[in-house]
Scaffold this active site. Structure first.
Site, PDB file in Angstrom:
ATOM      1  N   CYS A   5       0.858  -1.281   0.206  1.00  0.00           N
ATOM      2  CA  CYS A   5       0.296   0.695   0.033  1.00  0.00           C
ATOM      3  C   CYS A   5       0.574   1.253  -0.144  1.00  0.00           C
ATOM      4  O   CYS A   5       1.800   1.777  -1.006  1.00  0.00           O
ATOM      5  CB  CYS A   5      -0.978  -0.332   0.959  1.00  0.00           C
ATOM      6  N   HIS A  56      -3.995  -5.345   1.120  1.00  0.00           N
ATOM      7  CA  HIS A  56      -2.565  -6.414   2.295  1.00  0.00           C
ATOM      8  C   HIS A  56      -2.553  -7.065   2.541  1.00  0.00           C
ATOM      9  O   HIS A  56      -3.365  -7.616   3.723  1.00  0.00           O
ATOM     10  CB  HIS A  56      -3.368  -4.665   3.286  1.00  0.00           C
ATOM     11  N   GLU A  83      -1.237  -8.378   4.946  1.00  0.00           N
ATOM     12  CA  GLU A  83      -0.830  -8.760   6.604  1.00  0.00           C
ATOM     13  C   GLU A  83      -1.947  -8.700   6.813  1.00  0.00           C
ATOM     14  O   GLU A  83      -1.544  -9.168   8.142  1.00  0.00           O
ATOM     15  CB  GLU A  83       0.546  -7.507   6.856  1.00  0.00           C
TER      16      GLU A  83
END
Lengths: 73, 208
Positions: free
Chosen positions: B85, B183, B185
């Site tokens: 991002c 994302h 993560e």
């Protein structure tokens, strides 16, 4: 030396901010406004005006997506 | 493999990134943006958030942080660098990845689960950003495709930011630097619905 740098999206790159402004204008009674492009303006005082272009290339503008224009004041 | 996660003023996903790195490979540590030394980590994550308040352009100021000099050297040495991002925006601004990220085509901040294509495989990974419209000139896009540098594309109906050619993530020519807007993560634990994000971290492990 005082200078003003105008930064605008490159020709051909879709500018949704400009489009949004353009679409909003008729609702306020402003007809006939077209091709709105929204950019940025930076004012600065530079000790070494020779380096302004380099400064624009490296930080103020992203040359891939933006054009810039330096105006000395 | 030890991951380091760069922490800028305005980062907001660095703790999730740290956790994801730990899940993916066992060990991870935070690296402060003023540190010129990465402390011997094998891979680096440039995390999501709003580094330096997104002033001027997203990622434009963060690229000058001392830690980014070390990241550039790390990348040049062929070691793994992952930009997520805002981290993707930083890597593009730093010239470590090709292209740029522009304001979403509909001007709205997008927050949704997205399907990404990794070849034929579909990964379910959340996205959340206001400036995620991938852009590069056509000639550059042709070159990226020819060289296999398009890492991820949005699946049909999932390109909600207007990215060129549905591109969600790209790599450098060597493949060791990877950036993407979604994302990974946030998708490493079954609790949050998907563990597909781990595959993004694993993809880079081969470069460690």
């Amino acid at each position: 030396m005082k200078a003003r740098v105008l930064i605008r999206p490159k020709e051909g790159i879709l500018d949704p901010q400009g489009k949004a402004v353009e679409r909003a204008l008729p609702a306020l009674g402003f007809e006939g406004v077209e091709h709105v492009r929204v950019g940025r303006m930076v004012e600065l005082e530079a000790a070494d005006p020779e380096r302004l272009a380099e400064l624009c290339e490296k930080l103020l503008a992203n040359p891939l997506i933006e054009d810039y224009e330096i105006q000395t004041l | 493999m030890i991951w380091g996660v760069i922490q800028f003023p305005g980062s907001c996903d660095e703790r999730d990134a740290l956790y994801a790195c730990e899940v993916a490979s066992g060990e991870a540590r935070m690296v402060w943006h003023e540190d010129r030394d990465l402390g011997g980590v094998d891979g680096v994550v440039v995390p999501g958030g709003f580094s330096y308040g997104d002033y001027l352009r997203a990622g434009a100021i963060a690229r000058f942080a001392p830690a980014m000099e070390a990241v550039a050297e790390h990348a040049a040495a062929g070691k793994p660098v992952l930009g997520i991002c805002n981290g993707f925006q930083v890597l593009c601004e730093a010239g470590l990845l090709p292209g740029a990220l522009l304001r979403n085509v509909e001007l709205r901040f997008i927050c949704r689960q997205a399907d990404l294509l990794d070849g034929d495989e579909i990964l379910s990974i959340p996205m959340k950003h206001g400036e995620g419209r991938y852009y590069a000139p056509d000639a550059m896009l042709d070159e990226l495709e020819a060289k296999g540098q398009v890492a991820y594309r949005y699946a049909d109906g999932h390109n909600s930011n207007g990215s060129a050619r549905d591109i969600a993530g790209v790599t450098n020519e060597a493949g060791n630097v990877l950036g993407l807007m979604p994302h990974p993560e946030h998708a490493v634990d079954p609790l949050t619905g998907s563990t597909d994000g781990l595959k993004v971290f694993q993809r880079l492990a081969e470069h460690a």
